[in-house]
Design an enzyme around this catalytic site. Structure first.
Site, PDB file in Angstrom:
ATOM      1  CG  ASP A 826      -1.630   1.293   1.323  1.00 58.11           C
ATOM      2  OD1 ASP A 826      -2.686   1.151   0.639  1.00 58.11           O
ATOM      3  OD2 ASP A 826      -1.900   2.267   2.360  1.00 58.11           O
ATOM      4  CG  HIS A 827       3.142   1.952   2.778  1.00 59.02           C
ATOM      5  ND1 HIS A 827       3.673   2.315   3.911  1.00 59.02           N
ATOM      6  CD2 HIS A 827       1.498   2.342   3.734  1.00 59.02           C
ATOM      7  CE1 HIS A 827       3.034   2.755   4.847  1.00 59.02           C
ATOM      8  NE2 HIS A 827       1.454   2.430   5.020  1.00 59.02           N
ATOM      9  CE1 TYR A 909       1.357   2.671 -14.705  1.00 60.99           C
ATOM     10  CE2 TYR A 909       2.398   5.106 -13.699  1.00 60.99           C
ATOM     11  CZ  TYR A 909       1.944   4.414 -15.020  1.00 60.99           C
ATOM     12  OH  TYR A 909       1.010   4.839 -15.790  1.00 60.99           O
ATOM     13  CB  SER A 913       7.043   4.805  -5.939  1.00 64.51           C
ATOM     14  OG  SER A 913       5.760   4.329  -4.612  1.00 64.51           O
TER      15      SER A 913
END
Length: 1479
Positions: A826-827, A909, A913
């Site tokens: 989720d992060h 995406y 990240s």
């Protein structure tokens, strides 16, 4: 003659054929281990041994099913003769010479159905002869010489349907001979010499019962006496046989005896036949055989010799014959001796009784003195004062006209002055079934599911049975009777129409009720009215007509530009389907589509709405200038106040902790959020000025925001607020880079739509937002406003009533790692930018102090009866998410007011990240740019030799909230939430190490690659690993088989799919993971036992990186994730109280509530209610709470939702998603599965650089990527984990379920080796091979970041300088396309010579720089090689060969309750102990 001569020949030929056939059949039966008896005919499992003069039963194979032994000379059946023939179905023994049937003759024949014993010489049958024949259906005993039958001869034949006993010599039959034959259908007793006297009347009654029921046929004919010879036994009556019931002529009397005496009880009776005398004591028959002291005299008198105390009790004489029975009055035998405690003579017995009848519980006792009898209920409460309840003279409890309430336990007490005794018994009141819920007539559409509810009560509890038209229901999967008694018919067909009967049956009787089902055929939707193209003026309200007909009744939905419209202050959809748009603005112009859908199909019609904006002034135009100045001032003042409060001191409350945790670190993000706040604040101030000037209330939903200011002034506000200044213009021209690598901010992934999925863009919408005013006001902001007739409940009330739980059920399948991967993922996908200010803009007061809803505050109010309210708390801290400038406008001019949208700070995406950051600024802050090896920065090195994440620098952080615990700051990672809890921090540490591990390996394989190449190649591999683990290992466990089918296989990249995160996913759907969080973080050692510091309550794991440094590193936490079962989501056990009552808790402060925050955030973001998403996901519309029963089966939860929300149309999305029942095999309910499968399909199919997309990786590289597993990541990057299960998401038993890390497949990085002939320039980002493609878009994705264009190509920049990049020489060449080839080549050579000269210069500079061994610390101060210095009280740094390495001192646990920090000392000390040590 010729014909005659052929006869014998034919007969011989026939005999020969028969002989051959006989032999052949015999051979067929001779299988291995199963021989055919000599001369017998055997075929498969049939054995025929007829006419062979056999005298004994031959041995046959165990598989024999038919054994034919007719017409032989068998005289007796030896016990065990048929042993092991369990498959025998038919046994033919007729026409033999059998004389008796002994006990156990047919042992092991448990499956025998047909037994033929007729035409033998049978005279007697043992009472156990037929024992074991549990399956026998037909027994033929006719034409034998049987004279008598034991009454128990046939008691072992429960399935016997046919019994032939005719043509025997039977004269008398003992009563009860056929009592156990419940399945009897035909009984023949004719052709016997039956004596029809009074003793045969029982048989007459049995035959009459057969005749009345019609279920059985029977024949029995009287032979004697002659006057009734030939009469059917069934027709005789007691009168014509002169039978008389017994009558008592002399009755017994009470008697008192002493020990050793003899007592006589007299009893005489008359009757025909002469009655038998039976004596009862305490209702039990006396046996004269077992006690020699008891004697029955010829006249019926009972004599008891040598009386004892045990003889006392209640005696009764019963006279009995075939005509009936009669009893005398009860008499008492009292025994007198020395003083004795009471003893029961008669104890009460459990008794069953029908409603309305009477019942007696007998109870009597003896003792000396004689005891007193009393009765109470079983719980010792007195009996009710009721005329129906009496105690008999003998001590019994008598209840007449019994009702259901009389059921229960009763206690009889016998008391004298010596002692008291008690005995209990139950009265079981049996009642006919009574319906409590009756089925109703139903009219349904073909193909729907219909339920007929039917419930009944009774004692015993009745069983519900269903029939249709009096016949059994069809045996198929469509008809299902639920445990509640409800009949459910799925996929109703036209032939299902008719009458259905519900029958409630128990042993007392049955009741029936009927209901009718009417089935209507299905009809595809047809439009009754359709909309047409319309033009309206700005600020007006417009209604677009649309209605349809069909069966089932179609549901009408509206879409605008592909996004479904939902009920809100902006839009209203009438019951018939008409769409009303309030306050029309330019943003509302576009194509609208009306869709009518039912289960048969769908139909759609579209129209175009045009908005005319007249060039006239608006009421708010005069206030624009003053409002924008005031808005900038108030917003900046509130932001600066918040910054000062947060960053100039340690966090003092959970509110500070949450704000600090969520505060954006990237300057661009801060400026963009600030601009959005100023834009919206300006509009609010203008509205207030207009309202004050007009002296009317414009705060309701009817206010038209598009009438507020003119379009040119709206654009001016956007310019002055900073919105247009921060509008990004992306540049995707560097295709050499973009075809191979991702940008950090996600731009240029979709080349047709470069901003799709990029960071710092608005969340997408599946459904139009729902705000009270259609613009920005959340639902529920006005507590007195009614929605569908009901006020919205406070989120905190929903949390405490429905969601919070202290009970946790372990997941039997999956580990806690399932939750942790979900949070880590989720992060990587979403992070909402929240308001930069904790104070309201109007006056600067802190939101948690004023508990108001003034922007940006949106406090979570605490209900009056809440436990927190009792401690004085009025609200929980909450501020709204920052709005997108102009709410998602992408044009250069903002000429309309758009509904509020929120910012996703991350790339959408799955691109790691969370490891690398979502902007170039974040990425550079965590890279180790000094080493030029493509590594990420690392922190202190542990004893294992592996580093931790680097520490964050700057002002006090959320990890330093308590100076008494540790001065260790937060870790720095690609996502600022990495320190939220220790399990998440451990995952970030794993993947930072995985990057550096891969980068180190790639450098060994490709020493000619520069740092950038290594970094981007490694980042690409790590992102692919995360994608593979998510879709191949994690999602199948979450979505299950059904959800994975919905997700579908990967078929390649689709540029028409927007991979952006939709708002409901980030705000509600993916927050389902909160229901999987355990209240404890387990910490296990290498033996999977708790570490010395023990497990960690979740609230102590928030922002506590010091525990990783000081308490064993990341391994104990990781083992606790994959070695412990996760939390199972049970609808009644959702979020544990660590999250709802102790979130970010600190001493003397009010903790936060995650469930309440989730609900409040959904309202803040304008998320439509649960009902709208049901319709979107093609679930049935829920108009009542009962309509939710298929998805929320628990009636208690539905009742709670009803009490909270009042209407199904009001239910917030998050709580509804988590209370839905799980789809089998998944961890999601149906609506949640729909939303997650939709999002993950978009993330995969809309990602041009998806790891499986052909060309992203070579086939060999893709094969290796698919070897990735989280187990391998753990083995490679944990400190010292050597044993794991192959699938760390599945629960395994230690040690058997764990294997060595050596057995886990690994990614072979050798396929990334760059095979080249001249590697001097391959793999260099600044090399000649990259010169002609340029790197402009790599660093400058936005036009405003690009340096001013020069006419001549720039020099190649220094490697050490930042912000300078190569120009794109191809564009320079294209401007001179008309020059000759010779001139082009000459210019090319000159430019190449210049480039080589510049490269040599840079190499010299680089060599000079690398030759120095000085170090520069984070503050910019230089340090000589091999020198050490103290960074702070706990940190010592060392310069070694140009590399700075810092070590943090680990503090031992304090030995006192309140340790104190001393300036200059690292660890807290105990002052009291120091004082004691001084002399």
């Amino acid at each position: 003659m010729a014909k005659r001569s052929r006869g014998p020949g034919r007969r011989c030929l026939l005999a020969l054929v028969l002989f051959c056939a006989w032999g052949t059949l015999a051979v067929v039966a001779q299988k291995p281990g199963a021989g055919c008896p000599s001369r017998c005919l055997c075929f498969r499992t049939t054995v025929r041994c007829m006419h062979l003069l056999l005298e004994a039963v031959p041995a046959v194979a165990p598989q024999t099913s038919i054994l034919d032994l007719r017409f032989n000379r068998i005289r007796e059946i030896q016990p065990g003769a048929f042993r092991r023939l369990r498959n025998l179905n038919t046994l033919l023994l007729n026409n033999n010479q059998i004389k008796r049937i002994p006990s156990g003759a047919f042992e092991d024949l448990e499956n025998l159905k047909y037994l033929y014993l007729y035409k033998n010489e049978i005279q007697s049958i043992d009472r156990q002869a037929f024992k074991g024949l549990a399956s026998l259906e037909q027994l033929y005993l006719h034409f034998n010489q049987i004279e008598t039958l034991d009454p128990d001869s046939f008691q072992h034949l429960p399935k016997l349907e046919r019994l032939f006993l005719h043509n025997n010599r039977i004269t008398h039959l003992v009563p009860g001979t056929f009592n156990h034959l419940e399945s009897m259908k035909r009984l023949r007793l004719d052709s016997n010499t039956l004596h029809c006297d009074c003793e045969i009347l029982w048989l007459a009654d049995l035959l009459k019962t057969y005749a009345e029921s019609g279920n059985a046929q029977a024949a029995a004919i009287c032979e004697y006496p002659r006057r009734i010879q030939g009469r059917s036994v069934a027709t005789i009556t007691p009168e014509e046989l002169n039978c008389e019931r017994p009558r008592i002529t002399s009755e017994p009397q009470d008697a008192d005896v002493t020990s050793g005496n003899t007592v006589y009880f007299t009893c005489r009776a008359e009757g025909n036949p002469k009655p038998e005398i039976i004596w009862l004591r305490n209702n039990n028959e006396l046996s004269m055989k077992t006690d020699s002291r008891l004697n029955l005299l010829d006249d019926g008198t009972l004599m008891i010799q040598n009386t004892q105390e045990t003889d006392q009790g209640i005696y009764q004489c019963m006279a009995k014959n075939v005509a009936g029975e009669v009893k005398t009055q009860e008499v008492t035998l009292r025994y007198f001796g020395s003083p004795a405690r009471p003893t029961f003579v008669i104890q009460p017995q459990n008794t069953e009784v029908l409603v309305g009848e009477s019942v007696t519980l007998e109870c009597s006792a003896t003792g000396h003195p004689p005891p007193r009898i009393s009765w109470t209920r079983g719980d010792r409460t007195p009996l009710p004062v009721d005329p129906r309840v009496n105690i008999t003279p003998s001590g019994g409890l008598y209840i007449q006209n019994v009702v259901q309430g009389d059921s229960g336990e009763y206690a009889c007490s016998a008391t004298n002055n010596i002692d008291s005794v008690h005995a209990t018994a139950f009265i079981i009141v049996q009642a006919l079934p009574q319906f409590t819920v009756t089925p109703q007539d139903r009219v349904v559409i073909e193909g729907q599911t219909v339920d007929f509810q039917c419930e009944a009560k009774g004692n015993p509890p009745p069983v519900i049975a269903w029939t249709k038209g009096g016949s059994q229901l069809s045996v198929d999967r469509r008809h299902l009777v639920l445990s509640s008694g409800t009949l459910r018919i799925s996929g109703v067909a036209l032939h299902d129409q008719g009458q259905y009967e519900c029958q409630a049956v128990n042993i007392i009787g049955s009741q029936k009720v009927v209901a009718h089902l009417t089935v209507q055929p299905r009809v595809t939707p047809v439009f009754a009215s359709i909309p047409s193209d319309t033009t309206v003026e700005v600020g007006a309200n417009v209604q677009l007509p649309c209605s349809s007909q069909g069966e089932p009744e179609p549901a009408i939905t509206w879409n605008k530009d592909g996004v479904q419209v939902t009920e809100s202050g902006k839009f209203h959809i009438s019951p018939e389907g008409f769409l009303t748009i309030n306050d029309v603005g330019p943003a509302d112009a576009g194509r609208y589509e009306c869709v009518a859908r039912n289960t048969i199909g769908s139909a759609s019609v579209s129209m175009v709405l045009s908005v005319n904006v007249p060039d006239v002034s608006r009421n708010g135009d005069p206030f624009v200038a003053t409002s924008i100045v005031e808005a900038i001032a108030t917003v900046d003042r509130a932001i600066n106040s918040t910054r000062t409060h947060l960053f100039d001191s340690r966090p003092r409350s959970p509110n500070d902790l949450l704000a600090l945790f969520r505060y954006p670190r990237d300057p661009y993000t801060v400026e963009q959020a600030r601009a959005g706040e100023i834009f919206e604040r300006t509009l609010q101030l203008i509205q207030e000025h207009v309202q004050h000037g007009l002296m009317v209330d414009l705060n309701g939903t009817s206010y038209h925001y598009n009438d507020l200011v003119s379009p040119q002034y709206l654009n001016l506000i956007a310019n002055l607020s900073g919105c247009t200044a921060h509008r990004r213009v992306n540049n995707c021209s560097d295709m050499c880079f973009h075809q191979k690598y991702r940008t950090h901010d996600g731009t240029c992934n979709n080349l047709q739509h470069p901003m799709w999925g990029a960071s710092l863009t608005a969340f997408e919408r599946l459904l139009k937002s729902v705000y009270e005013n259609g613009f920005n006001t959340p639902r529920g902001i006005n507590p007195h406003r009614l929605y569908n007739g009901h006020a919205l409940p406070m989120p905190r009330l929903v949390s405490t009533t429905l969601i919070g739980t202290e009970t946790v059920t372990p997941d039997e399948q999956f580990t806690h790692m399932l939750m942790q991967w979900g949070q880590f993922l989720d992060h990587d996908l979403d992070s909402t930018v929240v308001a930069l200010s904790q104070a309201r803009f109007s006056d600067g007061q802190h939101c948690s102090n004023v508990c108001s809803n003034d922007p940006p505050c949106f406090s979570v109010m605490i209900p009056p009866n809440d436990s927190r309210a009792r401690s004085g708390a009025r609200c929980m801290f909450f501020v709204r998410s920052s709005p997108v400038c102009g709410s998602g406008m992408t044009s250069l001019l903002m000429n309309s007011v758009y509904p509020r949208e929120q910012i996703n700070q991350l790339t959408s995406y799955i691109d790691a990240s969370n490891v690398y950051g979502s902007t170039e600024h974040e990425a550079r802050s965590i890279r180790d740019l000094a080493s030029h090896r493509g590594l990420l920065r690392q922190g202190i090195v542990q004893r294992s030799g592996k580093p931790l994440l680097p520490f964050a620098t700057g002002p006090p952080t959320e990890c330093m909230r308590d100076e008494n615990e540790s001065p260790i700051p937060c870790f720095l990672a690609g996502d600022h939430r990495a320190n939220e809890q220790l399990g998440l921090t451990s995952m970030h540490t794993l993947w930072f190490r995985e990057h550096n591990r891969i980068a180190t390996e790639l450098l060994k394989l490709n020493p000619h690659w520069d740092g950038d190449t290594i970094y981007y190649e490694t980042r690409k591999i790590v992102g692919a690993e995360i994608q593979h683990i998510t879709y191949q290992h994690w999602l199948p466990k979450i979505l299950g088989e059904v959800g994975m089918r919905t997700l579908g296989e990967y078929h390649g990249y689709d540029p028409g799919i927007n991979a952006g995160i939709f708002n409901a996913f980030a705000t509600a759907a993916f927050r389902f993971g909160h229901t999987l969080v355990n209240p404890l973080l387990y910490r296990l050692d290498e033996n999977f036992q708790p570490i010395a510091q023990d497990h960690l309550p979740l609230h102590k794991a928030f922002f506590s990186p010091f525990r990783i440094v000081n308490e064993g590193g990341i391994d104990p936490l990781l083992r606790g994730l994959f070695g412990v079962a996760g939390k199972m989501r049970v609808p009644s056990q959702l979020l544990n109280t660590e999250l709802t009552e102790r979130l970010f808790s600190m001493a003397h402060t009010v903790a936060l509530d995650l469930a309440a925050i989730n609900i409040q955030r959904g309202r803040d973001h304008g998320i439509p209610p649960y009902h709208d998403y049901r319709v979107y996901c093609n679930l049935s519309a829920a108009h009542t709470f009962e309509d939710l029963k298929n998805e929320i089966k628990n009636p208690e939860i539905r009742e709670k939702l009803k009490r909270l929300y009042g209407s199904t149309l009001n239910i917030d999305l998050f709580p509804a998603l988590v209370v839905e029942d799980l789809v089998p095999g998944s961890r999601l309910g149906p609506t949640l599965m729909c939303l997650l499968s939709t999002q993950f399909k978009r993330l995969r199919d809309g990602d041009r650089l998806w790891y499986e997309n052909p060309g992203v990786f070579s086939p060999a590289q893709l094969t290796q990527i698919k070897q990735t597993s989280l187990a391998r990541i753990l083995c490679d990057n944990a400190d010292n984990i050597t044993r794991v299960q192959s699938d760390v998401f599945r629960v395994a038993e230690f040690p058997h379920g764990y294997g060595s890390c050596d057995e886990i497949p690994r990614v072979d990085l050798r396929v990334w080796q760059d095979c080249c002939e001249d590697c001097r320039t391959r793999g260099q980002f600044n090399a000649f091979s990259y010169h002609f493609r340029g790197r402009r878009s790599l660093e400058f994705s936005y036009q405003e970041d690009k340096p001013t264009k020069k006419t001549r190509p720039r020099k190649i920049p220094s490697v050490g300088r930042q912000g300078e990049h190569l120009s794109n020489s191809t564009s320079a060449f294209s401007t001179r396309s008309d020059a000759s080839g010779t001139n082009d080549f000459r210019e090319f050579v000159l430019e190449m010579q210049k480039t080589i000269t510049d490269l040599r210069t840079q190499i010299k500079k680089l060599e000079s720089r690398l030759s120095t061994t000085e170090c520069v610390d984070a503050g910019g101060e230089s340090h000589a090689n091999n020198t050490k210095w103290k960074k702070d009280a706990c940190t010592i740094c060392e310069c070694k060969d140009g590399q700075v390495t810092c070590f943090v001192e680990a503090c031992p646990p304090a030995t006192c309750a309140v340790p104190v920090n001393i300036p200059g000392a690292c660890c807290p000390v105990c002052l009291q102990k120091r004082a004691e040590e001084k002399p």
